[in-house]
Design a protein around this motif. Structure first.
Motif, PDB file in Angstrom:
ATOM      1  N   GLN A  11      -8.293  -3.047   1.446  1.00 33.68           N
ATOM      2  CA  GLN A  11      -7.407  -3.491   1.708  1.00 33.68           C
ATOM      3  C   GLN A  11      -8.707  -4.265   3.306  1.00 33.68           C
ATOM      4  O   GLN A  11      -7.743  -5.685   3.492  1.00 33.68           O
ATOM      5  N   GLN A  58      -2.334   5.419  -1.370  1.00 35.82           N
ATOM      6  CA  GLN A  58      -3.860   4.295  -1.910  1.00 35.82           C
ATOM      7  C   GLN A  58      -4.421   4.720   0.018  1.00 35.82           C
ATOM      8  O   GLN A  58      -5.513   4.066  -0.102  1.00 35.82           O
ATOM      9  N   LYS A  59      -3.479   4.892   0.587  1.00 31.23           N
ATOM     10  CA  LYS A  59      -4.019   4.797   1.825  1.00 31.23           C
ATOM     11  C   LYS A  59      -5.574   5.917   2.342  1.00 31.23           C
ATOM     12  O   LYS A  59      -6.163   6.016   3.568  1.00 31.23           O
ATOM     13  N   SER A  60      -5.652   6.682   1.451  1.00 27.34           N
ATOM     14  CA  SER A  60      -6.564   7.733   1.411  1.00 27.34           C
ATOM     15  C   SER A  60      -8.103   7.031   2.083  1.00 27.34           C
ATOM     16  O   SER A  60      -8.966   7.142   1.768  1.00 27.34           O
ATOM     17  N   GLY A  87      -8.283   3.667   1.739  1.00 27.25           N
ATOM     18  CA  GLY A  87      -8.021   2.096   1.836  1.00 27.25           C
ATOM     19  C   GLY A  87      -7.650   0.820   1.065  1.00 27.25           C
ATOM     20  O   GLY A  87      -8.220  -0.239   1.337  1.00 27.25           O
ATOM     21  N   CYS A  88      -7.289   1.397   0.374  1.00 23.69           N
ATOM     22  CA  CYS A  88      -7.142  -0.085  -1.256  1.00 23.69           C
ATOM     23  C   CYS A  88      -5.306  -0.423  -0.863  1.00 23.69           C
ATOM     24  O   CYS A  88      -5.124   0.532  -0.840  1.00 23.69           O
ATOM     25  N   CYS A  89      -4.794  -0.865  -1.813  1.00 22.52           N
ATOM     26  CA  CYS A  89      -4.003  -1.977  -2.030  1.00 22.52           C
ATOM     27  C   CYS A  89      -3.818  -2.634  -2.991  1.00 22.52           C
ATOM     28  O   CYS A  89      -4.858  -2.401  -3.728  1.00 22.52           O
ATOM     29  N   GLN A 107       0.972  -1.254   0.077  1.00 20.43           N
ATOM     30  CA  GLN A 107      -0.027  -0.323  -0.155  1.00 20.43           C
ATOM     31  C   GLN A 107       1.029   1.153   0.097  1.00 20.43           C
ATOM     32  O   GLN A 107       1.428   1.066   0.662  1.00 20.43           O
ATOM     33  N   ASN A 108       0.790   2.096  -0.792  1.00 19.19           N
ATOM     34  CA  ASN A 108       1.363   3.366  -0.517  1.00 19.19           C
ATOM     35  C   ASN A 108       0.367   4.216  -0.018  1.00 19.19           C
ATOM     36  O   ASN A 108      -0.767   4.366   0.301  1.00 19.19           O
ATOM     37  N   LEU A 109       1.087   5.886  -0.272  1.00 19.80           N
ATOM     38  CA  LEU A 109       0.699   7.040   0.602  1.00 19.80           C
ATOM     39  C   LEU A 109      -0.654   7.289   0.128  1.00 19.80           C
ATOM     40  O   LEU A 109      -1.665   7.326   1.037  1.00 19.80           O
TER      41      LEU A 109
END
Length: 477
Positions: A466, A439-441, A443-445, A435-437
């Motif tokens: 995720q 994608q964290k916004s 919640g995906c990966c 998960q990159n930065l």
């Protein structure tokens, strides 16, 4: 146990990469000597001496490399100074590849390759030119181990020529054809002289200029070069895959294909790692599927592919797949990308299109003398990222993962290909997610699935939720 030598043609094969470099200058020197043997020998004695040394090396390599085809496996004895002895049991062989080129038929020879899961990713575990009688015995013993009941006729699949043409259409590469044509032209220059090569290239250039139809000559030459290369590659693929057929008997699967160089493959069903359905944008629009398998050794030959079903409509492809290989089933997607992540699928191709457009526009303004060529080449270059954007847009509804009853199915895109891969859980070596930065916004990966093969083979499924991925991993591990 009486060990056999490979076919004597193996001597030439052992040294071909060396002596071909010397043979052409030697023959050319003979032609320019006017047929005078003394003059020729006087100028080429060093080349001839090196050629004799190379042939001697090939002979020794052939003499000290022997094998024995037994009922339990193939026994190998090889080496001059460092001697190696080993056996490959038939149960451990993943695939046997046999090629029967037309030029070996008069001397009853065949190219044979054996591969196991423990082999080198680029080279076969065993690669010899064998006598036909040894090949027949090898295939017979291997089949007996895997088939068991000789009366079992099995299940046979043979596609129509139209499906072979579709496979050739989507797998033909302009670069392959261009390289083949350039090699042919350069070798004609070596054999017939530099003047002939120059004349051939000049005439081909004049033909391209005559057929330019208002396109700048340089652009026309480039376009016809790529088109001609693709056409040549298409024709070579048709010849290579003509008469394609599959026969499944118990734990053995055999594939035959080719007309000028007939090829025969024999697989151990238990060694097949996964089944993969591939579609290009073209075949997806038309509704055609191509099915491939991953098995050590299959598709390893030059310009080879690991195809099982060249092309077929969805219902026909799945019916034939269930007929030939019912052990692996495809599972519907349990995890799909969320609507909020659609922009992640189109972000990179959109950026590429914009950057290329800026570069082309700048070149058009600053180099007015080449505007015609710049416009043509620019349009050709932009086609690729535009196609990539379309593929990524469709990829949003294609991507996902499913797991059921020990079977894992992953759907994703790889460059301009739509891939759907299904494999038993025991064929999966590792599953990780990253998960990159950005994608964290949401919640995906990205999920990366590593599967068993001779080399590292991984499948990347992007932009999945995720939480759902973590839940799936708990049930699939």
């Amino acid at each position: 146990m009486e060990f056999q030598h490979p076919h004597p043609v193996q001597i030439i094969r052992n040294t071909s990469r060396f002596w071909l470099l010397l043979l052409l200058p030697v023959l050319r020197g003979f032609l320019f000597s006017g047929g005078n043997l003394y003059v020729w020998m006087k100028g080429a004695w060093m080349d001839l001496l090196v050629l004799v040394a190379i042939v001697l090396f090939g002979y020794l390599s052939w003499y000290f490399n022997t094998f024995y085809v037994g009922k339990d496996g193939v026994y190998i004895h090889k080496g001059i100074f460092l001697i190696q002895q080993y056996v490959i049991p038939y149960e451990m062989i993943s695939s046997i590849t046999v090629e029967n080129p037309f030029y070996l038929s008069p001397i009853r020879g065949s190219y044979v390759k054996l591969d196991t899961d423990a082999g080198n990713v680029r080279q076969a575990d065993l690669s010899f030119v064998m006598k036909r009688k040894d090949v027949e015995r090898l295939v017979k013993y291997a089949q007996e181990k895997l088939v068991g009941d000789a009366k079992n006729m099995g299940r046979i699949y043979s596609p129509r020529l139209w499906y072979i043409a579709i496979l050739s259409l989507i797998s033909s590469n302009s670069l392959t054809g261009v390289l083949f044509a350039s090699t042919l032209i350069s070798q004609s220059g070596n054999l017939l002289g530099k003047e002939f090569e120059d004349m051939l290239v000049t005439n081909l250039t004049k033909i391209a200029e005559l057929l330019a139809f208002g396109i700048p000559p340089a652009a026309a030459i480039l376009a016809y070069l790529l088109l001609g290369g693709w056409g040549l590659a298409f024709l070579l693929n048709i010849i290579r895959n003509k008469d394609f057929s599959v026969n499944r008997r118990n734990q053995s699967m055999t594939i035959r294909a080719g007309i000028l160089i007939p090829r025969y493959y024999c697989f151990n069903i238990g060694r097949i790692n996964l089944v993969e359905i591939r579609q290009t944008l073209f075949t997806k629009v038309l509704g055609y599927y191509s099915v491939y398998i991953n098995c050590a050794g299959y598709g390893k030959l030059k310009n080879g592919t690991s195809v099982l079903i060249p092309a077929a409509e969805r219902r026909e492809a799945m019916r034939n797949l269930n007929l030939l290989f019912p052990e692996i089933q495809f599972v519907k997607r349990d995890i799909k990308p969320k609507p909020v992540d659609f922009r992640r699928f189109i972000f990179i191709p959109t950026i590429i299109i914009v950057v290329f457009a800026v570069i082309i526009a700048g070149s058009y303004l600053f180099f007015p003398g080449f505007r015609g060529l710049i416009l043509f080449v620019g349009i050709m270059i932009e086609i690729i990222p535009v196609l990539y954007l379309i593929v990524r847009m469709i990829s949003y509804s294609h991507t996902g993962i499913g797991y059921s009853q020990g079977m894992l199915t992953a759907s994703y895109t790889k460059r301009l290909l739509f891939c759907r891969v299904s494999m038993p859980r025991e064929k999966v070596s590792k599953i990780v997610y990253r998960q990159n930065l950005l994608q964290k916004s949401t919640g995906c990966c990205d999920v990366i699935i590593y599967t068993y093969s001779e080399g590292t083979k991984r499948h990347i499924i992007r932009n999945l939720n995720q939480t759902e991925v973590q839940e799936l991993l708990k049930h699939s591990i």
